[in-house]
Structures are given as C-alpha cells and as structure tokens.
Design a protein around this motif. Structure first.
Motif, mmCIF file in Angstrom:
data_model
loop_
_atom_site.group_PDB
_atom_site.id
_atom_site.type_symbol
_atom_site.label_atom_id
_atom_site.label_comp_id
_atom_site.label_asym_id
_atom_site.label_seq_id
_atom_site.Cartn_x
_atom_site.Cartn_y
_atom_site.Cartn_z
ATOM 1 N N TYR A 127 -1.027 -2.927 -4.507
ATOM 2 C CA TYR A 127 -0.834 -4.081 -5.383
ATOM 3 C C TYR A 127 -0.282 -5.267 -4.610
ATOM 4 C CZ TYR A 127 4.133 -2.746 -5.740
ATOM 5 O OH TYR A 127 5.436 -2.419 -5.472
ATOM 6 N N ALA A 154 -5.842 -3.349 -17.415
ATOM 7 C CA ALA A 154 -6.350 -2.427 -16.400
ATOM 8 C C ALA A 154 -7.619 -1.759 -16.896
ATOM 9 C CB ALA A 154 -5.300 -1.376 -16.070
ATOM 10 N N ALA A 184 -9.053 6.835 -11.282
ATOM 11 C CA ALA A 184 -8.908 5.618 -10.479
ATOM 12 C C ALA A 184 -8.951 4.420 -11.420
ATOM 13 C CB ALA A 184 -10.021 5.515 -9.439
ATOM 14 N N TRP A 185 -8.202 3.382 -11.086
ATOM 15 C CA TRP A 185 -8.132 2.198 -11.930
ATOM 16 C C TRP A 185 -7.975 0.958 -11.063
ATOM 17 C CZ3 TRP A 185 -4.187 5.400 -10.802
ATOM 18 C CH2 TRP A 185 -3.043 4.820 -10.262
ATOM 19 N N ARG A 186 -8.163 -0.177 -11.701
ATOM 20 C CA ARG A 186 -7.892 -1.482 -11.066
ATOM 21 C C ARG A 186 -7.503 -2.441 -12.174
ATOM 22 N NH1 ARG A 186 -11.711 -4.644 -12.771
ATOM 23 N NH2 ARG A 186 -13.847 -3.949 -12.989
ATOM 24 N N SER A 187 -6.751 -3.441 -11.804
ATOM 25 C CA SER A 187 -6.386 -4.458 -12.786
ATOM 26 C C SER A 187 -7.600 -5.341 -13.049
ATOM 27 C CB SER A 187 -5.213 -5.296 -12.274
ATOM 28 O OG SER A 187 -5.534 -5.905 -11.031
ATOM 29 N N PRO A 202 -2.068 -8.147 -9.377
ATOM 30 C CA PRO A 202 -3.329 -7.482 -9.037
ATOM 31 C C PRO A 202 -3.042 -6.126 -8.397
ATOM 32 C CG PRO A 202 -3.352 -9.766 -8.330
ATOM 33 C CD PRO A 202 -1.946 -9.456 -8.749
ATOM 34 N N ASN A 203 -3.711 -5.074 -8.905
ATOM 35 C CA ASN A 203 -3.432 -3.734 -8.400
ATOM 36 C C ASN A 203 -4.631 -2.825 -8.579
ATOM 37 O OD1 ASN A 203 -2.954 -1.876 -10.981
ATOM 38 N ND2 ASN A 203 -2.081 -3.893 -11.418
ATOM 39 N N GLN A 204 -4.600 -1.731 -7.850
ATOM 40 C CA GLN A 204 -5.586 -0.669 -8.005
ATOM 41 C C GLN A 204 -4.955 0.615 -7.507
ATOM 42 O OE1 GLN A 204 -8.827 -2.100 -5.610
ATOM 43 N NE2 GLN A 204 -8.059 -1.103 -3.771
ATOM 44 N N ASP A 264 0.870 -1.160 0.000
ATOM 45 C CA ASP A 264 0.000 0.000 0.000
ATOM 46 C C ASP A 264 0.914 1.219 0.000
ATOM 47 O OD1 ASP A 264 -1.810 2.083 0.623
ATOM 48 O OD2 ASP A 264 -3.095 0.684 1.718
ATOM 49 N N THR A 299 -5.331 5.294 -7.345
ATOM 50 C CA THR A 299 -5.979 6.567 -7.605
ATOM 51 C C THR A 299 -4.903 7.628 -7.717
ATOM 52 O OG1 THR A 299 -7.869 5.922 -6.255
ATOM 53 C CG2 THR A 299 -7.652 8.250 -6.728
#
Length: 180
Positions: free
Chosen positions: A106, A60, A72-75, A82-84, A2, A86
């Motif tokens: 991630y 993504a 904002a995004w996420r995989s 795996p990630n997300q 994080d 902002t």
C-alpha cells in the motif's frame, strides 16, 4: 510499503478461509480497521483509523478468490490509501492447522512524511501486521482477542495510554533502578 507475514492457526483450513472471506470479520482482529461493509459480490467499503484521530475510507475489489486457497484484492480507483494484497491458506505440516500467509502492498498517505508521522505515533506497519495475525490466531483458537487487565478496551485503550518512543533512562531513573 510492501509487507509480508505468516502465522499458523490450529483450526481446519476451510474454517480459517471462511472466517477471512467474510470481510466483516476483519475488524475483529485488524486493529486499525474500524469497519468493512460488503457492497457487492466482489466489492466492499473499508474504514480504517489513521494517526491523529483521523480515518481513511476506500472501496476494495476482490480480484481472485480460490476457495480454501487464496483471496486477492486491490483498492478501487481513487482510494485514500491505494493498496492490494493476497492472503493464502495452506495446510500446515501437522495436517490439522492452517498456515496463513499475507502479502500487503500500500501507499502511505503523504509518502515518506506520512511514514515518519505514523512511526512517531507508534504505528509501525510491519509490527501492526504481525500483531493483526496474532489476534487472528487468538480469535480463531480462543474465540476472542485476549486482553490484559491493563488494556481491557482494546482499540479504545490507544487513546487512554498513548505510547511514546523508547528513550534511555535519566541519571536519576538509573540510580533508582540500580538502588544506588
């Protein structure tokens, strides 16, 4: 992992937002990104270098896009990493510059072992993010990432000049430095 980091870029907020929103620009300042390809209105493919000459690739999805404010995004499901995250853009107190706030979460491949291997190879994630934002500032303010004469090739220099963990001087090295 994080991670959070912030930088202030002396450029107008709409310009900083637009530069980041064009995802193909991200590898110009994110050292470990080799390529980002937009594949749809909210989708993209990311390719990043990994310790030991490897690469990881994932899809993504942009899940929020508020112009001049936040992305904002996420995989996508099944991503290698795996990630997300902002990125928020805020007008700085000087009324001219833009504060860029990044929050990234991630999963490191291989869990704690992967984290230890990454650190062994000099890949500390918090420092990477700080360095990426420093390079973003350089690209937007100076038009390029400033390179030293010692590493003019940027990403390729990592293979030429691998870093090793810091260690104390030997007795002989200490004597040489102290002139004893």
């Amino acid at each position: 992992m994080d991670l959070t980091a912030t930088t202030t870029v002396r450029r107008p907020l709409p310009e900083v937002y637009a530069f980041w929103r064009l995802l193909e620009n991200l590898p110009t300042f994110m050292e470990h990104l080799e390529e980002v390809r937009t594949t749809g209105e909210t989708t993209s493919t990311w390719v990043a270098s990994a310790p030991g000459d490897g690469t990881v690739e994932w899809e993504a999805v942009v899940i929020a896009d508020v112009p001049d404010e936040r992305i904002a995004w996420r995989s996508a499901e099944g991503a290698d990493v795996p990630n997300q995250g902002t990125v928020s853009f805020v007008l700085a107190p000087d009324g001219v510059s833009t504060e860029v706030h990044v929050h990234l979460v991630y999963d490191i491949p291989a869990g704690k072992l992967g984290k230890a291997v990454a650190k062994y190879f000099g890949e500390e994630p918090h420092q990477q993010l700080d360095d990426d934002l420093r390079r973003l500032k350089q690209v937007l303010e100076a038009g390029e990432v400033v390179r030293s004469d010692g590493a003019p090739w940027g990403k390729r220099a990592r293979k030429e000049f691998p870093q090793r963990p810091a260690q104390p001087l030997t007795a002989e090295e200490r004597q040489e430095v102290l002139g004893v």
